[in-house]
Design a protein around this motif. Structure first.
Motif, PDB file in Angstrom:
ATOM      1  N   MET A  14       0.833  -1.209   0.000  1.00 54.74           N
ATOM      2  CA  MET A  14       0.000   0.000   0.000  1.00 54.74           C
ATOM      3  C   MET A  14       0.866   1.257   0.000  1.00 54.74           C
ATOM      4  SD  MET A  14      -2.978  -1.040  -0.308  1.00 54.74           S
ATOM      5  CE  MET A  14      -3.757   0.547  -0.272  1.00 54.74           C
ATOM      6  N   ASN A  69      15.711  -8.324  -3.258  1.00 51.95           N
ATOM      7  CA  ASN A  69      15.568  -7.319  -2.195  1.00 51.95           C
ATOM      8  C   ASN A  69      16.826  -7.118  -1.355  1.00 51.95           C
ATOM      9  OD1 ASN A  69      15.570  -9.567  -0.546  1.00 51.95           O
ATOM     10  ND2 ASN A  69      13.333  -9.674  -0.469  1.00 51.95           N
ATOM     11  N   ALA A  85       9.458   0.593   2.291  1.00 55.55           N
ATOM     12  CA  ALA A  85       8.101   0.441   2.835  1.00 55.55           C
ATOM     13  C   ALA A  85       7.887  -1.027   3.171  1.00 55.55           C
ATOM     14  CB  ALA A  85       7.076   0.921   1.813  1.00 55.55           C
ATOM     15  N   ASP A  87       7.482  -4.236   6.251  1.00 54.41           N
ATOM     16  CA  ASP A  87       7.089  -4.524   7.629  1.00 54.41           C
ATOM     17  C   ASP A  87       8.323  -4.429   8.518  1.00 54.41           C
ATOM     18  OD1 ASP A  87       4.468  -4.855   7.145  1.00 54.41           O
ATOM     19  OD2 ASP A  87       4.536  -7.043   6.969  1.00 54.41           O
ATOM     20  N   LEU A  94      16.667  -5.914   6.406  1.00 54.02           N
ATOM     21  CA  LEU A  94      17.117  -5.472   5.074  1.00 54.02           C
ATOM     22  C   LEU A  94      17.664  -4.041   5.032  1.00 54.02           C
ATOM     23  CD1 LEU A  94      14.421  -6.962   2.647  1.00 54.02           C
ATOM     24  CD2 LEU A  94      16.630  -7.909   3.320  1.00 54.02           C
ATOM     25  N   GLY A 188      -2.295  -2.043   5.574  1.00 53.85           N
ATOM     26  CA  GLY A 188      -1.701  -2.641   4.379  1.00 53.85           C
ATOM     27  C   GLY A 188      -2.737  -3.437   3.599  1.00 53.85           C
ATOM     28  N   THR A 333      -1.586   7.221   4.112  1.00 49.77           N
ATOM     29  CA  THR A 333      -0.534   6.662   3.246  1.00 49.77           C
ATOM     30  C   THR A 333       0.217   7.746   2.466  1.00 49.77           C
ATOM     31  OG1 THR A 333      -2.082   6.196   1.437  1.00 49.77           O
ATOM     32  CG2 THR A 333      -1.643   4.406   2.985  1.00 49.77           C
ATOM     33  N   ALA A 337       2.899   8.436   5.406  1.00 54.39           N
ATOM     34  CA  ALA A 337       3.836   7.391   4.979  1.00 54.39           C
ATOM     35  C   ALA A 337       4.669   7.858   3.774  1.00 54.39           C
ATOM     36  CB  ALA A 337       3.082   6.101   4.678  1.00 54.39           C
TER      37      ALA A 337
HETATM   38  N1  LIG Z   1      -0.269   1.737   5.375  1.00 51.58           N
HETATM   39  C1  LIG Z   1      -0.010   2.804   6.114  1.00 51.58           C
HETATM   40  O1  LIG Z   1      -0.844   3.721   6.310  1.00 51.58           O
HETATM   41  C2  LIG Z   1       1.323   2.966   6.734  1.00 51.58           C
HETATM   42  C3  LIG Z   1       2.280   1.948   6.721  1.00 51.58           C
HETATM   43  N2  LIG Z   1       3.495   2.162   7.300  1.00 51.58           N
HETATM   44  C4  LIG Z   1       4.518   1.124   7.345  1.00 51.58           C
HETATM   45  O2  LIG Z   1       5.038   0.934   6.033  1.00 51.58           O
HETATM   46  C5  LIG Z   1       5.430  -0.429   5.887  1.00 51.58           C
HETATM   47  C6  LIG Z   1       4.696  -1.036   4.691  1.00 51.58           C
HETATM   48  O3  LIG Z   1       3.301  -0.994   4.934  1.00 51.58           O
HETATM   49  P1  LIG Z   1       2.218  -1.358   3.835  1.00 51.58           P
HETATM   50  O4  LIG Z   1       2.639  -0.867   2.500  1.00 51.58           O
HETATM   51  O5  LIG Z   1       0.934  -0.913   4.380  1.00 51.58           O
HETATM   52  O6  LIG Z   1       2.310  -2.998   3.822  1.00 51.58           O
HETATM   53  P2  LIG Z   1       1.807  -4.034   2.742  1.00 51.58           P
HETATM   54  O7  LIG Z   1       1.543  -5.286   3.483  1.00 51.58           O
HETATM   55  O8  LIG Z   1       0.736  -3.467   1.894  1.00 51.58           O
HETATM   56  O9  LIG Z   1       3.120  -4.256   1.802  1.00 51.58           O
HETATM   57  C7  LIG Z   1       4.259  -4.941   2.260  1.00 51.58           C
HETATM   58  C8  LIG Z   1       5.371  -4.882   1.225  1.00 51.58           C
HETATM   59  O10 LIG Z   1       6.514  -5.579   1.743  1.00 51.58           O
HETATM   60  C9  LIG Z   1       6.906  -6.570   0.781  1.00 51.58           C
HETATM   61  N3  LIG Z   1       7.492  -7.725   1.450  1.00 51.58           N
HETATM   62  C10 LIG Z   1       6.879  -8.698   2.168  1.00 51.58           C
HETATM   63  N4  LIG Z   1       7.780  -9.595   2.605  1.00 51.58           N
HETATM   64  C11 LIG Z   1       8.985  -9.184   2.167  1.00 51.58           C
HETATM   65  C12 LIG Z   1      10.311  -9.678   2.293  1.00 51.58           C
HETATM   66  N5  LIG Z   1      10.581 -10.794   2.969  1.00 51.58           N
HETATM   67  N6  LIG Z   1      11.311  -8.989   1.716  1.00 51.58           N
HETATM   68  C13 LIG Z   1      11.074  -7.844   1.026  1.00 51.58           C
HETATM   69  N7  LIG Z   1       9.830  -7.317   0.869  1.00 51.58           N
HETATM   70  C14 LIG Z   1       8.806  -7.987   1.434  1.00 51.58           C
HETATM   71  C15 LIG Z   1       5.639  -6.930   0.027  1.00 51.58           C
HETATM   72  O11 LIG Z   1       6.016  -7.509  -1.198  1.00 51.58           O
HETATM   73  P3  LIG Z   1       5.211  -8.688  -1.967  1.00 51.58           P
HETATM   74  O12 LIG Z   1       4.125  -8.017  -2.761  1.00 51.58           O
HETATM   75  O13 LIG Z   1       6.245  -9.291  -2.855  1.00 51.58           O
HETATM   76  O14 LIG Z   1       4.685  -9.617  -0.938  1.00 51.58           O
HETATM   77  C16 LIG Z   1       5.036  -5.537  -0.105  1.00 51.58           C
HETATM   78  O15 LIG Z   1       5.690  -4.844  -1.128  1.00 51.58           O
HETATM   79  C17 LIG Z   1       5.119  -1.116   7.217  1.00 51.58           C
HETATM   80  O16 LIG Z   1       6.236  -1.057   8.076  1.00 51.58           O
HETATM   81  C18 LIG Z   1       4.028  -0.279   7.772  1.00 51.58           C
HETATM   82  O17 LIG Z   1       3.964  -0.419   9.151  1.00 51.58           O
HETATM   83  C19 LIG Z   1       3.763   3.373   7.850  1.00 51.58           C
HETATM   84  C20 LIG Z   1       2.859   4.367   7.911  1.00 51.58           C
HETATM   85  C21 LIG Z   1       1.570   4.222   7.360  1.00 51.58           C
END
Ligand SMILES: NC(=O)C1=CN([C@@H]2O[C@H](COP(=O)(O)OP(=O)(O)OC[C@H]3O[C@@H](n4cnc5c(N)ncnc54)[C@H](OP(=O)(O)O)[C@@H]3O)[C@@H](O)[C@H]2O)C=CC1
Ligand SMILES: N[C@@H](CC(=O)OP(=O)(O)O)C(=O)O
Length: 369
Positions: A14, A69, A85, A87, A94, A188, A333, A337
């Motif tokens: 997201m 990655n 972005a 988890d 990473l 997310g 977001t 974010a």
């Molecule tokens: N949503 C929000 O409003 C906010 C989010 N955040 C933070 O931003 C971060 C991302 O959140 P969000 O985008 O919502 O999460 P999502 O779950 O939507 O996306 C997670 C991302 O991480 C990737 N990913 C998962 N596993 C791995 C791995 N082992 N190695 C590398 N990449 C990986 C996924 O890739 P794939 O598609 O390949 O699985 C995807 O691109 C989090 O830390 C969240 O706490 C911060 C502020 C606000």
């Protein structure tokens, strides 16, 4: 001006999608590298991502190949600037790898926000904390290549501190109580199951209250040499998930150290223009917008103010328990974010902190399968 090449780690999520949206036509930055999990590596972005935003996925981005990655194994050159972005658990593993090879890692995750030498920054609030980058330069694991990690706060903490900073500056904050109503996009994708959230409110978001409370202390804290003196104020947060798509709304009650009138508080917000004249592409011209409508702010109506980068405040009124109470809303977001991270990168560019990076990674010769 030639645009700087940037990468996005976690590009399919997201927040990653918001990065794509905000950076696709950015005047200073050009997307040159995308990565997510191993599941995505080697696919085109268009195949790896379920695009969820209401603007079209740019064709040239959809055609890009997802990279591994880790810094090694990138086909072609690894950009010096990596927006992350991920988890928190994955970020913890990473992000340092990219800093170690000399990248500026502009992170969204909570993994290193409270690490003493990692800046936790909202440019309008505490851009001076970016000086902590110099403290990271002496880390052995950063390999002397000038790499570093800079973080932006939790999405609820961002809107809150934007409203609080002008009050802290002029009147001081003794204590505050905040209750949030947080959008589902904050969890997310796919996020909260629809049967849990439709027609419902969930009064629990894991670790959210703790993060809000401690991050406010660091964000409004004072830089003292190479450390931050936390704000000396009591902060209590209640966090709730509500069936709203985007935009976190927060009800705040506050006790100030110095008495303030309604007019003085409104003036503090209105005159809060710390980035004025810097010409940063993502900075809103009015970071804190007060709306005097009796029923504002509302996420559907107000989340896109300042292109999603402003915090909208409303309903300022006296509080019978503390001094004042009000409502603040910000886009979780964008301002909360990806937009926050892009603005951090713009400030780093302005300060010349993106110039001395020395990324040295042997590129992979073969095209990935
Ligand atoms: N949503 C929000 O409003 C906010 C989010 N955040 C933070 O931003 C971060 C991302 O959140 P969000 O985008 O919502 O999460 P999502 O779950 O939507 O996306 C997670 C991302 O991480 C990737 N990913 C998962 N596993 C791995 C791995 N082992 N190695 C590398 N990449 C990986 C996924 O890739 P794939 O598609 O390949 O699985 C995807 O691109 C989090 O830390 C969240 O706490 C911060 C502020 C606000
Ligand atoms: N937890 C927030 C979003 C988020 O990811 O926060 P953090 O970056 O602190 O993990 C929410 O659910 O709305």
């Amino acid at each position: 001006m030639e645009r700087r090449k940037v990468g996005i780690l976690g590009a399919t999520g997201m927040v990653g999608q918001r990065f794509i949206q905000l950076l696709s036509n950015h005047p200073w930055f050009e997307i040159a590298w995308l990565a997510a999990s191993d599941r995505s590596a080697g696919k085109t972005y268009g195949d790896a991502c379920r695009w969820k935003l209401d603007t079209p996925l740019p064709k040239h981005i959809a055609a890009m190949t997802m990279q591994p990655n880790v810094p090694e194994g990138t086909v072609g050159e690894l950009p010096k600037i990596i927006f992350a972005a991920l988890d928190a658990d994955i970020a913890r593993e990473l992000e340092p790898k990219f800093a170690a090879v000399g990248c500026a890692v502009i992170s969204n995750s909570s993994a290193f926000r409270m690490t003493p030498d990692v800046p936790l920054v909202v440019p309008e609030v505490n851009a001076d904390h970016l000086a902590l980058i110099e403290a990271q330069a002496s880390r052995r694991e950063n390999g002397g290549k000038g790499g570093y990690i800079v973080t932006n706060p939790n999405c609820s903490a961002i809107g809150l501190v934007m409203a609080l900073k002008p009050l802290e500056e002029r009147f001081g904050i003794e204590s505050l109580f905040v209750s949030t109503m947080q959008a589902v996009s904050g969890a997310g994708y796919p996020g909260v199951p629809s049967l849990d959230i439709m027609g419902n409110v969930v009064p629990f978001i894991k670790n959210e209250e703790e993060k809000m409370q401690e991050e406010v202390g660091k964000l409004l804290g004072r830089l003292d040499g190479r450390k931050i003196e936390m704000l000396d104020a009591k902060v209590s947060a209640h966090c709730n998930r509500v069936p709203v798509e985007d935009g976190h709304t927060e009800c705040v009650s506050i006790k100030l150290r110095k008495k303030a009138t309604r007019e003085e508080i409104l003036a503090a917000w209105n005159e809060f223009l710390p980035l004025q004249g810097q010409h940063l592409p993502t900075a809103p011209s009015q970071p804190v917008e007060y709306d005097d409508g009796v029923d504002r702010p509302q996420p559907r109506l107000d989340k896109m103010r300042g292109n999603g980068m402003a915090a909208t405040v409303g309903r300022l009124r006296e509080c019978s328990l503390l001094d004042w109470k009000f409502v603040v809303l910000s886009h979780n977001t964008i301002r909360g974010a990806a937009g926050a991270a892009v603005l951090n990168a713009e400030v780093l560019a302005l300060l010349g902190k993106l110039d001395k990076l020395d990324v040295a990674v042997t590129p992979a010769v073969a095209v990935m399968a």
